[in-house]
Design an enzyme around this catalytic site. Structure first.
Site, PDB file in Angstrom:
ATOM      1  N   GLU A  47       0.813  -1.225   0.000  1.00 64.35           N
ATOM      2  CA  GLU A  47       0.000   0.000   0.000  1.00 64.35           C
ATOM      3  C   GLU A  47       0.841   1.268   0.000  1.00 64.35           C
ATOM      4  O   GLU A  47       0.460   2.276  -0.598  1.00 64.35           O
ATOM      5  CB  GLU A  47      -0.939   0.003   1.213  1.00 64.35           C
ATOM      6  CG  GLU A  47      -1.990  -1.108   1.208  1.00 64.35           C
ATOM      7  CD  GLU A  47      -1.452  -2.470   1.634  1.00 64.35           C
ATOM      8  OE1 GLU A  47      -0.283  -2.547   2.090  1.00 64.35           O
ATOM      9  OE2 GLU A  47      -2.195  -3.466   1.509  1.00 64.35           O
ATOM     10  N   PHE A 106      -6.099  -0.687   5.627  1.00 65.32           N
ATOM     11  CA  PHE A 106      -4.726  -0.847   5.132  1.00 65.32           C
ATOM     12  C   PHE A 106      -4.207   0.421   4.458  1.00 65.32           C
ATOM     13  O   PHE A 106      -3.110   0.878   4.752  1.00 65.32           O
ATOM     14  CB  PHE A 106      -4.642  -2.038   4.177  1.00 65.32           C
ATOM     15  CG  PHE A 106      -5.194  -3.304   4.771  1.00 65.32           C
ATOM     16  CD1 PHE A 106      -4.998  -3.593   6.123  1.00 65.32           C
ATOM     17  CD2 PHE A 106      -5.930  -4.193   4.009  1.00 65.32           C
ATOM     18  CE1 PHE A 106      -5.517  -4.750   6.687  1.00 65.32           C
ATOM     19  CE2 PHE A 106      -6.454  -5.353   4.573  1.00 65.32           C
ATOM     20  CZ  PHE A 106      -6.254  -5.640   5.910  1.00 65.32           C
ATOM     21  N   GLN A 125      -9.213  -6.213   9.944  1.00 66.66           N
ATOM     22  CA  GLN A 125      -9.649  -5.657   8.655  1.00 66.66           C
ATOM     23  C   GLN A 125     -10.615  -4.475   8.832  1.00 66.66           C
ATOM     24  O   GLN A 125     -11.064  -3.890   7.859  1.00 66.66           O
ATOM     25  CB  GLN A 125     -10.372  -6.733   7.815  1.00 66.66           C
ATOM     26  CG  GLN A 125      -9.819  -8.132   7.962  1.00 66.66           C
ATOM     27  CD  GLN A 125      -8.492  -8.328   7.300  1.00 66.66           C
ATOM     28  OE1 GLN A 125      -8.370  -8.122   6.090  1.00 66.66           O
ATOM     29  NE2 GLN A 125      -7.467  -8.699   8.058  1.00 66.66           N
TER      30      GLN A 125
END
Lengths: 273, 322
Positions: free
Chosen positions: B64, B89, B127
């Site tokens: 990322e 993320f 997440q």
């Protein structure tokens, strides 16, 4: 500015840039002279010989671009840009002062003709690859040059970018590692060894050229080879000397982030006469 | 919205789905639109764009930090890049890049964080993005959007694309109740008053806006007139609409699927403290990480539902009258 491929003329320009670096960091009483001095020949050859650029037209669409990812070496970039005519030479010694366009690290808000604001290590290669991809979409033939510090490539993002560059065949990007073997806390080999460095880049799919980063001929030859390499990006591993050109600064870790004193400036300028 | 609007809150598409379709549609009209993803295109729904425009889609792999700075580079050649991944993320692993390489030089990058909040469900806290609004608001010059439904996201993507400057858009995984008609004309500089009310104001964003609408119905049955405002643009915040509501209703509740300390609630509180202070209550994730579960089960367990909003409204009203 007058572009040239003449080695003597380029050497003369390089010496003038070194003088600026010493004067600037001396006047600022802070800054990073060592890693600026190690990059002088590479930056000189790029701006005076290799790159397509026009100081009078800094946003020229088909210009080549240079990103100083090791942003702490701002003095070498400022000195080169000023000598090219992008910015004033006479105010170079305002480096790091309040209100100066010559900020501690390159800042596009103060110098719009800079390609990027840098200073946080590890990001310039990704930026260069993004620019390279954008140029390819446009069918442009321009090239992107990005200078990385050796300590900088300890950053994980560099290797994310290295994977991307080879995988996407971004062959209009040429990275240069200013391999002066020193970083802030000491010798690179004692902080976080990079060797085998050329093997690492080769394993990541890059075209690798190792050279003497202070030999103008070698630097010229390497950039020509990089431009001819197709299908993969190129990295120049430029073996350099930190503090190059000033005897008491050479290979001395002290001058990573410590400027020369007034007396040292005078001494250095004598050596660079 | 017109005062007599009735909200059926039928299930519509997830905002990530709306994003994926909108950016693909935009790609047809404008060759400058490019998209970067980090091995989640089938989840962020940039897969629609990738299939249609493979040459303008940059698969970055699971990296990322590189993706964010790469997107900045693309923007520097005049492209309009959308970089996307799970919000958990891209906003954390990409934050320093967003700070130094995007916000600081004000690069024209659009960041879409999907799977925000705890309603992603079974995948669990690693997440779940419960701090992304706060992180995005900590980037000077960023515009921060949190659309509640499909129509909002579709319009927001188009608006963001042609806004000169960096933008963060927050998207969710699960289907979102429909609030706005498909042809609604959004003015993203304004918070939207969905329901008129005089006793209390319920301020929602994202999925919690629909919960505020339901809460207002619950309160109406008790004779409490609750105003409902949807904040789509978290930054810059429409302080005028919020201050007017605080002045006219005298009690405020802010509800969001985000850490309660640092999200929309704290921004509204700061804005009102210096304009029109009023008793305020806050609904959000309370200083914890959630867990695996169904999206509905999680929203219930972590008090992100209409009954919790209604209860907060009663507390705020009691303080106003006390």
């Amino acid at each position: 500015m007058q572009k040239t491929s003449n080695v003597q003329e380029l050497a003369g320009i390089a010496k003038q840039i070194r003088r600026h670096i010493v004067e600037m960091t001396g006047a600022a009483k802070s800054g990073h002279p060592g890693g600026s001095l190690s990059a002088v020949e590479i930056v000189t050859v790029l701006y005076w010989d290799v790159m397509k650029h026009e100081p009078a037209n800094p946003k020229m669409a088909d210009r080549d671009r240079f990103i100083l990812s090791k942003g702490h070496a701002a003095p070498v970039l400022y000195a080169a840009m000023a000598e090219c005519g992008y910015t004033p030479v006479e105010t170079l010694t305002t480096l790091r002062q309040l209100g100066s366009i010559y900020q501690g690290h390159p800042d596009v808000r103060f110098i719009p003709s800079l390609e990027a604001s840098t200073g946080s290590l590890g990001q310039g290669l990704s930026l260069a690859l993004g620019i390279g991809c954008g140029m390819k979409l446009d069918g442009a033939t321009s090239r992107v040059y990005v200078m990385l510090g050796d300590g900088e490539i300890q950053e994980g993002q560099i290797w994310e970018a290295a994977m991307f560059g080879a995988f996407h065949k971004v062959d209009n990007v040429c990275a240069i590692v200013d391999y002066n073997k020193l970083q802030l806390d000491g010798f690179v080999k004692d902080i976080m060894e990079l060797e085998p460095l050329a093997d690492k880049w080769r394993a990541f799919g890059w075209h690798v050229i190792e050279l003497d980063g202070h030999s103008i001929e070698a630097v010229q030859k390497a950039f020509a080879e990089a431009a001819a390499a197709k299908g993969k990006p190129t990295v120049l591993i430029a073996n350099t000397v930190k503090g190059k050109g000033v005897s008491f600064m050479e290979n001395n870790p002290k001058y990573h982030g410590v400027p020369p004193t007034k007396e040292e400036v005078e001494l250095a300028l004598k050596e660079l006469a | 919205m017109p005062a007599n609007t009735k909200y059926e809150l039928k299930m519509g598409a997830a905002t990530r789905e709306a994003f994926g379709k909108a950016v693909a549609e935009l790609g047809k009209e404008d060759p400058r639109i490019v998209v970067c993803d980090a091995d989640l295109s089938k989840s962020t729904m940039t897969t629609y764009f990738a299939k249609e425009f493979p040459e303008r889609f940059f698969e970055c792999g699971i990296a990322e930090a590189n993706m964010v700075a790469l997107g900045a580079g693309l923007a520097m050649t005049g492209k309009i890049p959308f970089v996307s991944s799970f919000s958990a993320f891209v906003m954390t692993k990409g934050f320093e890049q967003l700070r130094t390489t995007v916000a600081y030089p004000q690069v024209n990058l659009k960041v879409v964080g999907t799977h925000s909040g705890i309603s992603i469900g079974e995948d669990g806290p690693s997440q779940m993005s419960i701090e992304d609004l706060s992180l995005a608001c900590n980037l000077p010059g960023f515009t921060v959007l949190c659309p509640a439904d499909e129509a909002t996201m579709k319009a927001a993507i188009r608006w963001a694309a042609y806004l000169d400057g960096p933008v963060f858009l927050r998207a969710g995984r699960v289907k979102a109740p429909v609030i706005y008609p498909a042809d609604y004309e959004f003015d993203f500089s304004k918070a939207v008053q969905l329901i008129e009310g005089t006793d209390v104001t319920l301020v929602g964003t994202g999925l919690l806006t629909a919960e505020c609408i339901k809460a207002s119905e619950e309160l109406a049955a008790e004779g409490i007139s609750a105003r409902v405002i949807d904040v789509i643009c978290i930054k810059p915040l429409d302080v005028e609409t919020l201050a007017k509501a605080a002045k006219e209703t005298g009690a405020m509740v802010v509800a969001e699927e985000h850490l309660v300390d640092t999200g929309l609630g704290s921004r509204v509180a700061q804005a009102l403290a210096s304009t029109t202070p009023a008793p305020m209550e806050f609904i959000g994730v309370e200083n914890c990480y959630a867990e695996s579960g169904t999206p509905d089960g999680l929203l219930d367990k972590y008090n992100l539902r209409a009954p919790a909003v209604a209860a907060a409204a009663r507390r705020a009203i009691a303080r106003k009258n006390g």
